[in-house]
Design a protein around this motif. Structure first.
Motif, PDB file in Angstrom:
ATOM      1  N   UNK A  79       0.768  -0.627  -0.103  1.00  0.00           N
ATOM      2  CA  UNK A  79       0.076   0.010  -0.004  1.00  0.00           C
ATOM      3  C   UNK A  79       0.855   1.426   0.162  1.00  0.00           C
ATOM      4  N   UNK A  80       1.380   1.059   0.500  1.00  0.00           N
ATOM      5  CA  UNK A  80       2.618   2.792   1.100  1.00  0.00           C
ATOM      6  C   UNK A  80       3.609   2.646  -0.415  1.00  0.00           C
ATOM      7  N   UNK A  81       4.145   1.861  -1.679  1.00  0.00           N
ATOM      8  CA  UNK A  81       4.894   2.049  -2.632  1.00  0.00           C
ATOM      9  C   UNK A  81       3.246   2.136  -3.433  1.00  0.00           C
ATOM     10  N   UNK A  82       2.290   2.215  -3.734  1.00  0.00           N
ATOM     11  CA  UNK A  82       0.970   2.655  -4.351  1.00  0.00           C
ATOM     12  C   UNK A  82       0.627   4.527  -3.776  1.00  0.00           C
ATOM     13  N   UNK A  83       0.282   4.204  -2.626  1.00  0.00           N
ATOM     14  CA  UNK A  83       0.085   5.423  -2.207  1.00  0.00           C
ATOM     15  C   UNK A  83       1.440   6.699  -2.146  1.00  0.00           C
ATOM     16  N   UNK A  84       2.803   6.682  -2.644  1.00  0.00           N
ATOM     17  CA  UNK A  84       3.821   7.136  -3.146  1.00  0.00           C
ATOM     18  C   UNK A  84       4.072   7.854  -3.992  1.00  0.00           C
ATOM     19  N   UNK A  85       3.953   6.500  -4.932  1.00  0.00           N
ATOM     20  CA  UNK A  85       3.414   6.583  -6.402  1.00  0.00           C
ATOM     21  C   UNK A  85       2.420   6.950  -7.124  1.00  0.00           C
ATOM     22  N   UNK A  86       1.422   7.491  -6.341  1.00  0.00           N
ATOM     23  CA  UNK A  86       0.075   7.204  -6.841  1.00  0.00           C
ATOM     24  C   UNK A  86      -0.093   8.429  -8.065  1.00  0.00           C
ATOM     25  N   UNK A  87       0.719   9.038  -8.454  1.00  0.00           N
ATOM     26  CA  UNK A  87       0.329  10.026  -9.652  1.00  0.00           C
ATOM     27  C   UNK A  87       0.852   9.551 -10.624  1.00  0.00           C
ATOM     28  N   UNK A  88       2.191   9.293 -10.695  1.00  0.00           N
ATOM     29  CA  UNK A  88       2.519   8.252 -11.851  1.00  0.00           C
ATOM     30  C   UNK A  88       1.833   7.205 -12.455  1.00  0.00           C
ATOM     31  N   UNK A  89       1.109   6.260 -11.133  1.00  0.00           N
ATOM     32  CA  UNK A  89       0.440   5.756 -11.667  1.00  0.00           C
ATOM     33  C   UNK A  89      -1.143   5.678 -12.234  1.00  0.00           C
ATOM     34  N   UNK A  90      -1.377   7.361 -11.103  1.00  0.00           N
ATOM     35  CA  UNK A  90      -2.496   7.549 -12.655  1.00  0.00           C
ATOM     36  C   UNK A  90      -1.729   7.643 -13.977  1.00  0.00           C
ATOM     37  N   UNK A  91      -0.924   8.690 -13.808  1.00  0.00           N
ATOM     38  CA  UNK A  91      -1.244   9.231 -14.855  1.00  0.00           C
ATOM     39  C   UNK A  91      -0.436   7.896 -16.105  1.00  0.00           C
TER      40      UNK A  91
END
Length: 167
Positions: A79-91
């Motif tokens: 979960x920490x990984x996805x929270x930290x990289x949220x914006x690039x993942x959304x892009x």
């Protein structure tokens, strides 16, 4: 020796990158007939990139050294990984959906939708922001689409909803 922030190193790298590519444009062969030189557009784009990189360097030097106490640490785990990289993942996810929708929506409608939705997802959904996001999406994508379609006569992907190339 004074310390500088990471943005200064990135700006210097970008300026070197632009310099190498500007130098490479002088190796582009010039045709014997009277047309626009093939190196013109790369040089125009690289000139803009160089000016923006120089502005970036000036701003990073004005900002001063970065504060090591203010580093953003990511939480451990999945979960920490996805929270930290949220914006690039959304892009990346939004860009995948944009590419997937191109055959149906086409470049104009799909591009405007992509830019608008991405700006809203990253910048917020308040009414004033929606208006700004819509204006940026319509004018940026619409302007580039018009330039390529009518000015440069490039055939961009047409959709089933709107086909500008149909007679």
């Amino acid at each position: 020796m004074a310390t500088v922030n990471r943005d200064t190193y990135v700006a210097i790298f970008l300026l070197l990158f632009c310099g190498v590519f500007i130098d490479a444009t002088f190796d582009i062969r010039e045709p014997d007939y009277g047309v626009l030189m093939p190196s013109t557009w790369p040089r125009v784009i690289l000139a803009v990139m160089t000016v923006l990189s120089m502005i970036y360097l000036i701003q990073s030097l004005k900002a001063g050294p970065s504060n090591p106490d203010c580093s953003t640490e990511r939480s451990p785990g999945f979960v920490g990984f996805f929270v930290y990289w949220r914006n690039p993942i959304i892009c990346f996810v939004m860009f995948f959906f944009f590419l997937w929708s191109l055959p149906f929506l086409g470049m104009l409608i799909g591009g405007v939708s992509f830019v608008f939705l991405l700006m809203c997802m990253l910048g917020g959904w308040q009414p004033r922001q929606l208006a700004v996001h819509a204006l940026v999406a319509v004018f940026a994508v619409g302007g580039m689409w018009s330039l390529f379609t009518f000015g440069l006569e490039v055939m961009l992907p047409e959709g089933r909803i709107y086909n500008p190339y149909a007679s």
